[in-house]
Write an enzyme that holds these catalytic residues in place. Structure first.
Site, PDB file in Angstrom:
ATOM      1  N   GLY A 123      -8.695   3.320  -5.403  1.00  0.00           N
ATOM      2  CA  GLY A 123      -9.356   2.675  -6.551  1.00  0.00           C
ATOM      3  C   GLY A 123      -9.957   1.863  -7.141  1.00  0.00           C
ATOM      4  N   SER A 124      -9.985   1.182  -8.308  1.00  0.00           N
ATOM      5  CA  SER A 124     -10.901   0.115  -8.417  1.00  0.00           C
ATOM      6  C   SER A 124      -9.806  -1.253  -8.146  1.00  0.00           C
ATOM      7  CB  SER A 124     -10.522   0.812 -10.285  1.00  0.00           C
ATOM      8  OG  SER A 124      -9.845   0.244 -10.615  1.00  0.00           O
ATOM      9  N   GLY A 148      -6.069  -2.084  -8.019  1.00  0.00           N
ATOM     10  CA  GLY A 148      -5.433  -2.756  -7.021  1.00  0.00           C
ATOM     11  C   GLY A 148      -4.867  -3.783  -7.848  1.00  0.00           C
ATOM     12  N   GLU A 181      -7.476   0.128  -0.423  1.00  0.00           N
ATOM     13  CA  GLU A 181      -9.020   0.305  -0.710  1.00  0.00           C
ATOM     14  C   GLU A 181      -9.493   0.567  -1.794  1.00  0.00           C
ATOM     15  OE1 GLU A 181      -8.968   0.210   3.088  1.00  0.00           O
ATOM     16  OE2 GLU A 181     -10.569   0.463   1.796  1.00  0.00           O
ATOM     17  N   CYS A 210     -17.426   5.592  -3.110  1.00  0.00           N
ATOM     18  CA  CYS A 210     -17.224   3.770  -2.553  1.00  0.00           C
ATOM     19  C   CYS A 210     -17.737   3.625  -1.706  1.00  0.00           C
ATOM     20  CB  CYS A 210     -15.310   3.786  -2.107  1.00  0.00           C
ATOM     21  SG  CYS A 210     -15.113   4.637  -0.862  1.00  0.00           S
TER      22      CYS A 210
HETATM   23  P1  NDP Z   1      -8.846   3.419 -10.657  1.00  0.00           P
HETATM   24  O1  NDP Z   1      -8.381   2.442 -10.484  1.00  0.00           O
HETATM   25  O2  NDP Z   1      -8.693   3.752 -12.267  1.00  0.00           O
HETATM   26  O3  NDP Z   1      -7.657   5.101 -10.270  1.00  0.00           O
HETATM   27  C1  NDP Z   1      -6.945   5.321  -8.840  1.00  0.00           C
HETATM   28  C2  NDP Z   1      -5.576   5.837  -9.323  1.00  0.00           C
HETATM   29  O4  NDP Z   1      -4.856   5.188  -9.636  1.00  0.00           O
HETATM   30  C3  NDP Z   1      -5.545   7.061  -9.826  1.00  0.00           C
HETATM   31  O5  NDP Z   1      -4.810   7.920  -9.535  1.00  0.00           O
HETATM   32  C4  NDP Z   1      -5.107   6.142 -11.145  1.00  0.00           C
HETATM   33  O6  NDP Z   1      -4.385   7.308 -11.769  1.00  0.00           O
HETATM   34  C5  NDP Z   1      -4.067   5.469 -10.929  1.00  0.00           C
HETATM   35  N1  NDP Z   1      -3.854   4.038 -11.567  1.00  0.00           N
HETATM   36  C6  NDP Z   1      -4.501   3.681 -12.521  1.00  0.00           C
HETATM   37  N2  NDP Z   1      -3.440   3.202 -13.141  1.00  0.00           N
HETATM   38  C7  NDP Z   1      -2.462   2.860 -12.485  1.00  0.00           C
HETATM   39  C8  NDP Z   1      -1.435   1.508 -12.852  1.00  0.00           C
HETATM   40  N3  NDP Z   1      -1.100   1.203 -13.358  1.00  0.00           N
HETATM   41  N4  NDP Z   1      -0.606   2.056 -11.730  1.00  0.00           N
HETATM   42  C9  NDP Z   1      -0.548   2.908 -10.769  1.00  0.00           C
HETATM   43  N5  NDP Z   1      -1.407   4.229 -10.622  1.00  0.00           N
HETATM   44  C10 NDP Z   1      -3.017   3.594 -11.675  1.00  0.00           C
HETATM   45  O7  NDP Z   1     -10.166   4.339 -10.313  1.00  0.00           O
HETATM   46  P2  NDP Z   1     -10.651   5.260 -10.179  1.00  0.00           P
HETATM   47  O8  NDP Z   1     -10.460   6.929 -10.469  1.00  0.00           O
HETATM   48  O9  NDP Z   1     -11.738   5.558 -11.441  1.00  0.00           O
HETATM   49  O10 NDP Z   1     -11.736   5.132  -9.465  1.00  0.00           O
HETATM   50  C11 NDP Z   1     -12.865   5.353  -8.433  1.00  0.00           C
HETATM   51  C12 NDP Z   1     -12.708   3.473  -7.991  1.00  0.00           C
HETATM   52  O11 NDP Z   1     -12.238   3.586  -6.888  1.00  0.00           O
HETATM   53  C13 NDP Z   1     -14.087   2.560  -7.996  1.00  0.00           C
HETATM   54  O12 NDP Z   1     -14.303   1.431  -7.877  1.00  0.00           O
HETATM   55  C14 NDP Z   1     -14.138   2.425  -6.110  1.00  0.00           C
HETATM   56  O13 NDP Z   1     -14.980   1.851  -5.600  1.00  0.00           O
HETATM   57  C15 NDP Z   1     -12.984   2.841  -5.970  1.00  0.00           C
HETATM   58  N6  NDP Z   1     -12.683   3.765  -3.763  1.00  0.00           N
HETATM   59  C16 NDP Z   1     -12.523   3.090  -3.344  1.00  0.00           C
HETATM   60  C17 NDP Z   1     -12.488   3.646  -1.939  1.00  0.00           C
HETATM   61  C18 NDP Z   1     -12.784   2.736  -0.756  1.00  0.00           C
HETATM   62  O14 NDP Z   1     -12.337   3.633   0.659  1.00  0.00           O
HETATM   63  N7  NDP Z   1     -12.407   1.244  -0.654  1.00  0.00           N
HETATM   64  C19 NDP Z   1     -12.838   4.825  -1.998  1.00  0.00           C
HETATM   65  C20 NDP Z   1     -13.098   6.005  -3.189  1.00  0.00           C
HETATM   66  C21 NDP Z   1     -13.272   4.846  -4.039  1.00  0.00           C
HETATM   67  P3  NDP Z   1      -4.649   7.942 -13.471  1.00  0.00           P
HETATM   68  O15 NDP Z   1      -6.462   8.772 -12.367  1.00  0.00           O
HETATM   69  O16 NDP Z   1      -4.069   9.142 -13.822  1.00  0.00           O
HETATM   70  O17 NDP Z   1      -5.840   7.155 -13.916  1.00  0.00           O
END
Ligand code: NDP
Length: 511
Positions: free
Chosen positions: A243-244, A248, A265, A299
């Site tokens: 995720g973001s 992270g 990641e 990503c």
């Molecule tokens: P987020 O970080 O917003 O969310 C990712 C996941 O984390 C979701 O399931 C989200 O839940 C959950 N989450 C949010 N807040 C918390 C918390 N406080 N504690 C635990 N879990 C939490 O990212 P996005 O979904 O917006 O994805 C986009 C991002 O992912 C981009 O920055 C992209 O670069 C990155 N990414 C990286 C990859 C890599 O391999 N490097 C591959 C794909 C994407 P909820 O949806 O309910 O908010």
């Protein structure tokens, strides 16, 4: 309330919105809290895919208990047998590939050809990890003492908490759940709130493939509630998150307090270098595919093109012509090149960066929300290109995660390499050149986990390590057999069959 049957079939024109459930201990069940949330089609927000359980910390506790109960049985199931179940899951995904891909396009928006690719990545990793059930190599090495055996083996950590984003809603969960399972861990899985249906479909197939009750548990709901509860749970030993970077970092702070194993990641700002000797038509193909595929929400999406000055104009002409011709629309339509953004917040974020970009570079094409005709009810934004961007400008530095490309002119390879590396991220990069010496320099110099030569920034294959340097990751890798490192502890075993005390480092020394 529990229900052992799975979920309702999907139908784009269904009027009765189906309700989907958590999957805990092999049962489909409602959230303890009783709340639900909707998932909608980003190409047409009037289309409601379903209602999903708004998970709570109590649901996570139940899922964790189920994973704990299943753990002794699953970790003692022979690894080749675990692999056979993963193989059956991969075969089921292949059988249902078209249904899964269409459901993905409807929920996440990417065009159908890319959705098929996303499903295929899930199949590939299932088959790769099925094979690990019969490999999972450790070392057997000579001992320094006579009549002594020395070897190392992998063992599961315990319960794996899997938290995934929406942009690869089937591939990424499979990238994490398959290695977790084959190594004998059990799983608590929280998918992104934008793609709970994709996750539900995967879990249905895992159950059908024979993953036993409790070995995989699905809890839908917000990151703040469900994600936090997973990360904070004292019983979950390893967290794998994509995720973001902002999320992270906050997960790392919590997990660090408990010294958990943690694989992160995160974000990217991937660059393509185009040198003056490059095949510009090939570079144009690679850049467009990397920048506007998945609407710029990969990503590994290319968001910076770093170009030697003599070819800036001819490359820009090609990019502009081709970007203008891209057709926006519903990803299920054969005529669509670029689908919607995931949600209205993403449209606002992209629009905000375009405003910033107008002050930093020159807008070449795009730059606006798209809402004509059929696009009216979706989250569409025009493929956008800025020229004359500086390497340190905000649109050249910050992750936009949308269809926005910045073209950065430079004097030579050295300046290109510098600009490419001047970012806090380090996932993917590429270079277009016909000079083999320069290509090898780039392979050596680029500070990213993945480097492409004469191809765009996307296209990873599952049998190689996948992950990023710097703030993209924390040193772990997904895919390849290195993915096993996230989910296993090493155990070194010595067997002394001499029948007497032999002291390492002492009895084998001369004199
Ligand atoms: P987020 O970080 O917003 O969310 C990712 C996941 O984390 C979701 O399931 C989200 O839940 C959950 N989450 C949010 N807040 C918390 C918390 N406080 N504690 C635990 N879990 C939490 O990212 P996005 O979904 O917006 O994805 C986009 C991002 O992912 C981009 O920055 C992209 O670069 C990155 N990414 C990286 C990859 C890599 O391999 N490097 C591959 C794909 C994407 P909820 O949806 O309910 O908010």
């Amino acid at each position: 309330m529990t229900d052992s049957t799975a979920t309702a079939p999907i139908d784009a024109h269904e009027t009765d919105t189906p309700t989907f459930r958590h999957f805990i201990a092999g049962e489909w069940m409602d959230s303890v809290g009783g709340g639900t949330f909707e998932s909608r089609n980003p190409a047409d927000r009037r289309d409601v895919i379903g209602r999903f359980q708004q998970g709570t910390a109590a649901d996570v506790a139940m899922a964790t208990k189920a994973a704990e109960t299943a753990l002794p049985m699953w970790r003692r199931t022979p690894a080749p047998k675990r692999g056979e179940i993963l193989y059956a899951f991969g075969a089921l995904m292949a059988e249902h590939k078209e249904r899964l891909a269409r459901a993905m396009t409807r929920e996440m928006g990417k065009v159908i050809a890319e959705a098929r690719g996303d499903v295929q990545e899930g199949i590939d990793i299932a088959f790769l990890m099925a094979g690990e059930g019969r490999r999972m190599h450790g070392d057997t090495v000579p001992s320094e003492l006579p009549d002594k055996w020395a070897m190392s083996i992998r063992q599961p950590i315990g319960i794996a908490g899997i938290i995934t984003p929406w942009n690869f809603p089937m591939a990424i969960p499979c990238w994490k759940i398959m290695p977790a399972l084959v190594t004998g861990n059990t799983v608590v899985f929280k998918p992104a709130s934008d793609t709970p249906h994709c996750a539900t479909l995967l879990i249905e197939l895992m159950a059908e493939a024979g993953v036993p009750p409790g070995a995989v548990n699905l809890v839908t709901g917000t990151g703040g509630e469900v994600g936090n509860a997973i990360v904070g749970s004292p019983d979950i030993g390893v967290i794998s998150f994509t995720g973001s970077s902002a999320t992270g970092k906050s997960i790392a702070a919590t997990a660090g307090q408990r010294l958990k194993r943690l694989s992160l990641e995160m974000g990217g700002k991937n660059g393509v270098v185009v040198l003056a000797d490059a095949d510009l038509d090939l570079a144009t193909d690679g850049i467009l595919w990397s920048a506007f595929g998945t609407t710029g929400q990969r990503c590994t999406a290319a968001s910076r093109v770093i170009v030697e000055r003599p070819v800036v104009e001819p490359l820009l002409q090609r990019l502009e012509t081709r970007a203008r011709a891209l057709r926006l629309g519903d990803g299920l339509s054969d005529t669509t090149d670029v689908g919607p953004l995931i949600n209205s917040g993403a449209v606002d974020k992209v629009a905000g960066y375009v405003d910033i970009g107008r002050g930093e570079g020159e807008l070449v094409t795009g730059g606006a929300r798209a809402s004509d005709g059929d696009l009216e009810h979706g989250n569409f934004f025009e493929p956008t290109i800025f020229a004359g961007v500086g390497p340190m400008d905000r649109i050249g530095q910050e992750e936009i995660f949308g269809p926005v490309l910045s073209v950065i002119p430079v004097d030579d390879y050295g300046a290109a390499m510098l600009a490419l590396n001047q970012t806090r991220y380090g996932l993917s990069s590429s270079i277009f050149t016909r000079d083999v010496n320069t290509a090898f320099r780039a392979m050596r110099d680029f500070e990213t986990g993945i480097v492409y030569v004469n191809a765009g920034t996307t296209g990873a294959e599952v049998h190689l390590p996948f992950g990023g340097w710097k703030e993209t990751g924390n040193g772990h890798r997904e895919a390849g057999n290195i993915a096993l490192d996230t989910y296993t502890e090493w155990k070194s075993i010595y067997v002394d069959f001499s029948g007497r005390l032999q002291r390492a480092q002492i009895d084998n020394q001369p004199g």
